[in-house]
Scaffold this motif. Structure first.
Motif, PDB file in Angstrom:
ATOM      1  N   MET A   1       3.889  -3.652 -12.339  1.00  0.00           N
ATOM      2  CA  MET A   1       2.869  -2.936 -11.607  1.00  0.00           C
ATOM      3  C   MET A   1       1.510  -3.625 -11.748  1.00  0.00           C
ATOM      4  O   MET A   1       0.774  -3.721 -10.770  1.00  0.00           O
ATOM      5  N   ASN A   2       1.190  -4.113 -12.945  1.00  0.00           N
ATOM      6  CA  ASN A   2      -0.106  -4.777 -13.145  1.00  0.00           C
ATOM      7  C   ASN A   2      -0.273  -5.978 -12.224  1.00  0.00           C
ATOM      8  O   ASN A   2      -1.364  -6.207 -11.703  1.00  0.00           O
ATOM      9  N   ASP A   3       0.813  -6.737 -12.021  1.00  0.00           N
ATOM     10  CA  ASP A   3       0.715  -7.904 -11.140  1.00  0.00           C
ATOM     11  C   ASP A   3       0.415  -7.488  -9.708  1.00  0.00           C
ATOM     12  O   ASP A   3      -0.387  -8.128  -9.023  1.00  0.00           O
ATOM     13  N   ARG A   4       1.034  -6.422  -9.254  1.00  0.00           N
ATOM     14  CA  ARG A   4       0.785  -5.936  -7.894  1.00  0.00           C
ATOM     15  C   ARG A   4      -0.648  -5.432  -7.758  1.00  0.00           C
ATOM     16  O   ARG A   4      -1.307  -5.668  -6.738  1.00  0.00           O
ATOM     17  N   ILE A   5      -1.142  -4.761  -8.786  1.00  0.00           N
ATOM     18  CA  ILE A   5      -2.528  -4.287  -8.773  1.00  0.00           C
ATOM     19  C   ILE A   5      -3.480  -5.471  -8.753  1.00  0.00           C
ATOM     20  O   ILE A   5      -4.458  -5.490  -7.997  1.00  0.00           O
ATOM     21  N   ARG A   6      -3.197  -6.487  -9.552  1.00  0.00           N
ATOM     22  CA  ARG A   6      -4.049  -7.685  -9.576  1.00  0.00           C
ATOM     23  C   ARG A   6      -4.025  -8.404  -8.224  1.00  0.00           C
ATOM     24  O   ARG A   6      -5.055  -8.901  -7.769  1.00  0.00           O
ATOM     25  N   ASP A   7      -2.875  -8.445  -7.576  1.00  0.00           N
ATOM     26  CA  ASP A   7      -2.787  -9.055  -6.239  1.00  0.00           C
ATOM     27  C   ASP A   7      -3.680  -8.311  -5.254  1.00  0.00           C
ATOM     28  O   ASP A   7      -4.368  -8.927  -4.434  1.00  0.00           O
ATOM     29  N   ILE A   8      -3.664  -6.994  -5.325  1.00  0.00           N
ATOM     30  CA  ILE A   8      -4.498  -6.184  -4.439  1.00  0.00           C
ATOM     31  C   ILE A   8      -5.976  -6.395  -4.753  1.00  0.00           C
ATOM     32  O   ILE A   8      -6.799  -6.525  -3.849  1.00  0.00           O
ATOM     33  N   LEU A   9      -6.305  -6.452  -6.033  1.00  0.00           N
ATOM     34  CA  LEU A   9      -7.701  -6.728  -6.410  1.00  0.00           C
ATOM     35  C   LEU A   9      -8.142  -8.090  -5.887  1.00  0.00           C
ATOM     36  O   LEU A   9      -9.273  -8.242  -5.410  1.00  0.00           O
ATOM     37  N   ALA A  10      -7.259  -9.072  -5.971  1.00  0.00           N
ATOM     38  CA  ALA A  10      -7.599 -10.416  -5.478  1.00  0.00           C
ATOM     39  C   ALA A  10      -7.820 -10.401  -3.976  1.00  0.00           C
ATOM     40  O   ALA A  10      -8.728 -11.064  -3.463  1.00  0.00           O
ATOM     41  N   ALA A  11      -7.015  -9.640  -3.250  1.00  0.00           N
ATOM     42  CA  ALA A  11      -7.104  -9.616  -1.794  1.00  0.00           C
ATOM     43  C   ALA A  11      -8.246  -8.744  -1.283  1.00  0.00           C
ATOM     44  O   ALA A  11      -8.835  -9.047  -0.247  1.00  0.00           O
ATOM     45  N   HIS A  12      -8.573  -7.662  -1.997  1.00  0.00           N
ATOM     46  CA  HIS A  12      -9.507  -6.674  -1.461  1.00  0.00           C
ATOM     47  C   HIS A  12     -10.740  -6.419  -2.327  1.00  0.00           C
ATOM     48  O   HIS A  12     -11.677  -5.762  -1.866  1.00  0.00           O
ATOM     49  N   ASN A  68      -6.815   1.053 -16.324  1.00  0.00           N
ATOM     50  CA  ASN A  68      -7.100   2.374 -15.764  1.00  0.00           C
ATOM     51  C   ASN A  68      -6.371   2.568 -14.435  1.00  0.00           C
ATOM     52  O   ASN A  68      -5.797   3.627 -14.189  1.00  0.00           O
ATOM     53  N   LEU A  69      -6.422   1.551 -13.588  1.00  0.00           N
ATOM     54  CA  LEU A  69      -5.727   1.636 -12.302  1.00  0.00           C
ATOM     55  C   LEU A  69      -4.226   1.811 -12.502  1.00  0.00           C
ATOM     56  O   LEU A  69      -3.594   2.631 -11.824  1.00  0.00           O
ATOM     57  N   ALA A  70      -3.657   1.057 -13.422  1.00  0.00           N
ATOM     58  CA  ALA A  70      -2.213   1.152 -13.675  1.00  0.00           C
ATOM     59  C   ALA A  70      -1.834   2.541 -14.176  1.00  0.00           C
ATOM     60  O   ALA A  70      -0.795   3.087 -13.781  1.00  0.00           O
ATOM     61  N   ALA A  71      -2.673   3.127 -15.020  1.00  0.00           N
ATOM     62  CA  ALA A  71      -2.389   4.463 -15.546  1.00  0.00           C
ATOM     63  C   ALA A  71      -2.405   5.500 -14.422  1.00  0.00           C
ATOM     64  O   ALA A  71      -1.502   6.327 -14.318  1.00  0.00           O
ATOM     65  N   VAL A  72      -3.424   5.433 -13.567  1.00  0.00           N
ATOM     66  CA  VAL A  72      -3.542   6.412 -12.480  1.00  0.00           C
ATOM     67  C   VAL A  72      -2.440   6.201 -11.444  1.00  0.00           C
ATOM     68  O   VAL A  72      -1.762   7.153 -11.043  1.00  0.00           O
ATOM     69  N   VAL A  73      -2.242   4.961 -11.016  1.00  0.00           N
ATOM     70  CA  VAL A  73      -1.206   4.690 -10.018  1.00  0.00           C
ATOM     71  C   VAL A  73       0.171   5.052 -10.571  1.00  0.00           C
ATOM     72  O   VAL A  73       0.994   5.652  -9.870  1.00  0.00           O
ATOM     73  N   GLY A  74       0.427   4.725 -11.823  1.00  0.00           N
ATOM     74  CA  GLY A  74       1.706   5.079 -12.448  1.00  0.00           C
ATOM     75  C   GLY A  74       1.949   6.572 -12.438  1.00  0.00           C
ATOM     76  O   GLY A  74       3.058   7.031 -12.111  1.00  0.00           O
ATOM     77  N   ARG A  75       0.926   7.333 -12.764  1.00  0.00           N
ATOM     78  CA  ARG A  75       1.034   8.791 -12.748  1.00  0.00           C
ATOM     79  C   ARG A  75       1.285   9.307 -11.330  1.00  0.00           C
ATOM     80  O   ARG A  75       2.122  10.195 -11.115  1.00  0.00           O
ATOM     81  N   LEU A  76       0.595   8.731 -10.348  1.00  0.00           N
ATOM     82  CA  LEU A  76       0.779   9.165  -8.962  1.00  0.00           C
ATOM     83  C   LEU A  76       2.167   8.825  -8.433  1.00  0.00           C
ATOM     84  O   LEU A  76       2.778   9.615  -7.707  1.00  0.00           O
ATOM     85  N   VAL A  77       2.667   7.649  -8.804  1.00  0.00           N
ATOM     86  CA  VAL A  77       4.009   7.239  -8.382  1.00  0.00           C
ATOM     87  C   VAL A  77       5.059   8.184  -8.986  1.00  0.00           C
ATOM     88  O   VAL A  77       5.989   8.607  -8.289  1.00  0.00           O
ATOM     89  N   GLU A  78       4.896   8.514 -10.262  1.00  0.00           N
ATOM     90  CA  GLU A  78       5.841   9.432 -10.912  1.00  0.00           C
ATOM     91  C   GLU A  78       5.807  10.796 -10.254  1.00  0.00           C
ATOM     92  O   GLU A  78       6.849  11.421 -10.042  1.00  0.00           O
ATOM     93  N   ALA A  79       4.611  11.277  -9.937  1.00  0.00           N
ATOM     94  CA  ALA A  79       4.470  12.600  -9.318  1.00  0.00           C
ATOM     95  C   ALA A  79       5.079  12.629  -7.927  1.00  0.00           C
ATOM     96  O   ALA A  79       5.586  13.667  -7.488  1.00  0.00           O
ATOM     97  N   ALA A  80       5.044  11.481  -7.232  1.00  0.00           N
ATOM     98  CA  ALA A  80       5.577  11.419  -5.877  1.00  0.00           C
ATOM     99  C   ALA A  80       7.100  11.289  -5.859  1.00  0.00           C
ATOM    100  O   ALA A  80       7.733  11.550  -4.846  1.00  0.00           O
ATOM    101  N   ALA A  81       7.685  10.888  -6.989  1.00  0.00           N
ATOM    102  CA  ALA A  81       9.132  10.655  -7.046  1.00  0.00           C
ATOM    103  C   ALA A  81       9.925  11.945  -7.106  1.00  0.00           C
ATOM    104  O   ALA A  81       9.477  12.980  -7.408  1.00  0.00           O
TER     105      ALA A  81
END
Length: 81
Positions: A1-12, A68-81
């Protein structure tokens, strides 16, 4: 997940440094992330992970570090599952 977040940070994130090289706990705002760019990052994260940031997570601290982003996104992904 961290790599995907870093890719998004790099792009946006429009940061002065490559977010793929910074420590996961580093302050992204000190690295050049602006509040405007953080909105673009949020939208890209929502698309990438098929989640929606609730109002309580729309604060500067959420976007302050990769950890921080990984913690929040991880929590949101779990809640959506």
């Amino acid at each position: 997940m961290n790599d995907r977040i870093r890719d998004i940070l790099a792009a946006h994130g429009k940061m002065a440094v490559d977010p793929k090289t910074v420590d996961a706990s580093a302050d992204l705002y000190e690295m050049g992330l602006t509040s405007h760019a953080s909105v673009n990052v949020m939208l890209a994260l929502e698309d990438e992970f098929d989640v929606e940031f609730p109002d309580e997570d729309l604060k500067k601290a959420t976007f302050a570090s990769v950890d921080n982003l990984a913690a929040v996104v991880g929590r949101l992904v779990e809640a959506a599952a």
